[in-house]
Design a protein around this motif. Structure first.
Motif, PDB file in Angstrom:
ATOM      1  N   PRO A 126       0.783  -1.285  -0.162  1.00 16.89           N
ATOM      2  CA  PRO A 126       0.007  -0.051   0.266  1.00 16.89           C
ATOM      3  C   PRO A 126       1.011   1.393  -0.011  1.00 16.89           C
ATOM      4  O   PRO A 126       1.935   1.297   0.588  1.00 16.89           O
ATOM      5  CB  PRO A 126      -0.708  -0.182   1.411  1.00 16.89           C
ATOM      6  N   TYR A 161       0.809   4.804   1.290  1.00 16.55           N
ATOM      7  CA  TYR A 161       0.082   5.736   2.102  1.00 16.55           C
ATOM      8  C   TYR A 161       0.458   7.180   2.177  1.00 16.55           C
ATOM      9  O   TYR A 161       1.631   7.262   1.901  1.00 16.55           O
ATOM     10  CB  TYR A 161       0.227   5.250   3.671  1.00 16.55           C
ATOM     11  N   GLU A 162      -0.383   8.213   1.933  1.00 16.49           N
ATOM     12  CA  GLU A 162       0.007   9.528   2.092  1.00 16.49           C
ATOM     13  C   GLU A 162      -0.785  10.113   3.172  1.00 16.49           C
ATOM     14  O   GLU A 162      -2.175   9.796   3.492  1.00 16.49           O
ATOM     15  CB  GLU A 162      -0.486  10.197   0.853  1.00 16.49           C
ATOM     16  N   PHE A 219      -8.131   4.059   4.566  1.00 14.10           N
ATOM     17  CA  PHE A 219      -7.719   5.175   5.441  1.00 14.10           C
ATOM     18  C   PHE A 219      -7.331   4.414   6.809  1.00 14.10           C
ATOM     19  O   PHE A 219      -7.565   3.408   7.373  1.00 14.10           O
ATOM     20  CB  PHE A 219      -8.756   6.193   6.115  1.00 14.10           C
ATOM     21  N   THR A 272      -4.338   9.110   7.131  1.00 12.29           N
ATOM     22  CA  THR A 272      -3.548   8.622   5.963  1.00 12.29           C
ATOM     23  C   THR A 272      -4.511   7.912   4.920  1.00 12.29           C
ATOM     24  O   THR A 272      -5.309   7.147   5.438  1.00 12.29           O
ATOM     25  CB  THR A 272      -2.240   7.922   6.253  1.00 12.29           C
ATOM     26  N   ASN A 292      -4.496   5.336   1.652  1.00 14.69           N
ATOM     27  CA  ASN A 292      -3.881   4.388   0.556  1.00 14.69           C
ATOM     28  C   ASN A 292      -4.060   4.790  -0.781  1.00 14.69           C
ATOM     29  O   ASN A 292      -5.060   4.578  -1.367  1.00 14.69           O
ATOM     30  CB  ASN A 292      -4.225   2.787   0.825  1.00 14.69           C
ATOM     31  N   SER A 349      -5.558   2.094  -3.455  1.00 11.85           N
ATOM     32  CA  SER A 349      -6.469   1.378  -2.970  1.00 11.85           C
ATOM     33  C   SER A 349      -7.845   1.704  -4.263  1.00 11.85           C
ATOM     34  O   SER A 349      -7.877   2.480  -4.686  1.00 11.85           O
ATOM     35  CB  SER A 349      -7.546   1.937  -1.871  1.00 11.85           C
TER      36      SER A 349
END
Length: 248
Positions: free
Chosen positions: A2, A4-5, A94, A113, A115, A118
């Motif tokens: 994943p 994530y941001e 999330f 955060t 993904n 996704s």
């Protein structure tokens, strides 16, 4: 893996979220993690067991959804069938993450955060927006934030709950095998549950401590949830042409 941001209203202003539940958007899973905060609602529809983390040896409660990897017997062509959808599913792409914050007591600050890989992410109009036109949080994001906070609280409840169980030798391994109406067998390994014999042997003082901490209620919720295991077999059998199921 994943990707994530940290969620923000600039980079993710046009991101929308699919809320339809189906296998294509990641809901075809055999189990999801749960916690004492959710057990009362989850036990009304799903069987609940424990698994053990292979790397840490720690137990954690799960909602069982299928008999093999990638199988979710609570999904159908119209989406998720039971009226209660587990919180770990509703969170979608999330998670709660953390960033450095010298002003906080522990030196970090919780953030949301997302993904970015996704399949739930979309730009289609039927998706739920995360932000309003001028940058504020959408109703969907506000509800999601509350959900993530509840999940975080719930996950923090797992270690003391599991410790109370292990301290009193209340977790035991269980293996189950089923034979479906086409003759196929499924064996479930790596599951754990409450040791009812040991529970009945506890003295009043220990039972009182478990009750006051709220752990006793969670224990009984898990035990009651096992009545849904037969219904899961029926769901699996309904996908096959012939009738008849037996437990091994």
């Amino acid at each position: 893996m994943p990707r994530y941001e940290m969620l923000n209203n600039v980079e993710h202003r046009d991101v929308r979220i699919r809320t339809q539940r189906n296998a294509d958007t990641g809901d075809a899973v055999q189990y999801v993690v749960t916690f004492p905060l959710e057990l009362r609602r989850a036990q009304a529809y799903y069987p609940i067991f424990f698994q053990k983390d292979a790397s840490t040896g720690q137990f954690f409660p799960i909602i069982l959804l299928g008999f093999e990897k990638g199988e979710n017997l609570f999904l159908n062509d119209d989406g998720w069938e039971p009226p209660y959808v587990p919180m770990s599913v509703l969170r979608g792409p999330f998670l709660i993450g953390y960033q450095s914050n010298p002003e906080s007591p522990d030196g970090r600050q919780a953030v949301i955060t997302i993904n970015m890989d996704s399949p739930l992410l979309t730009s289609a109009e039927d998706g739920q927006p995360l932000f309003l036109e001028h940058g504020g949080s959408s109703p969907y994001l506000e509800n999601l934030t509350a959900l993530l906070e509840d999940i975080q609280l719930g996950l923090e409840m797992n270690p003391p709950f599991v410790k109370a169980l292990t301290d009193n030798d209340l977790i035991e391994s269980v293996s189950m095998s089923i034979t479906l109406n086409d003759g196929a067998e499924r064996q479930l390994l790596g599951l754990y549950t409450i040791n009812e014999d040991r529970l009945n042997e506890l003295d009043e003082t220990v039972v009182g401590v478990l009750h006051r901490s709220g752990h006793l209620q969670s224990i009984y919720m898990i035990m009651a949830s096992h009545s849904h295991f037969r219904a899961m077999i029926d769901r699996r059998n309904a996908l096959l042409p012939n009738e008849g199921t037996s437990l091994g």
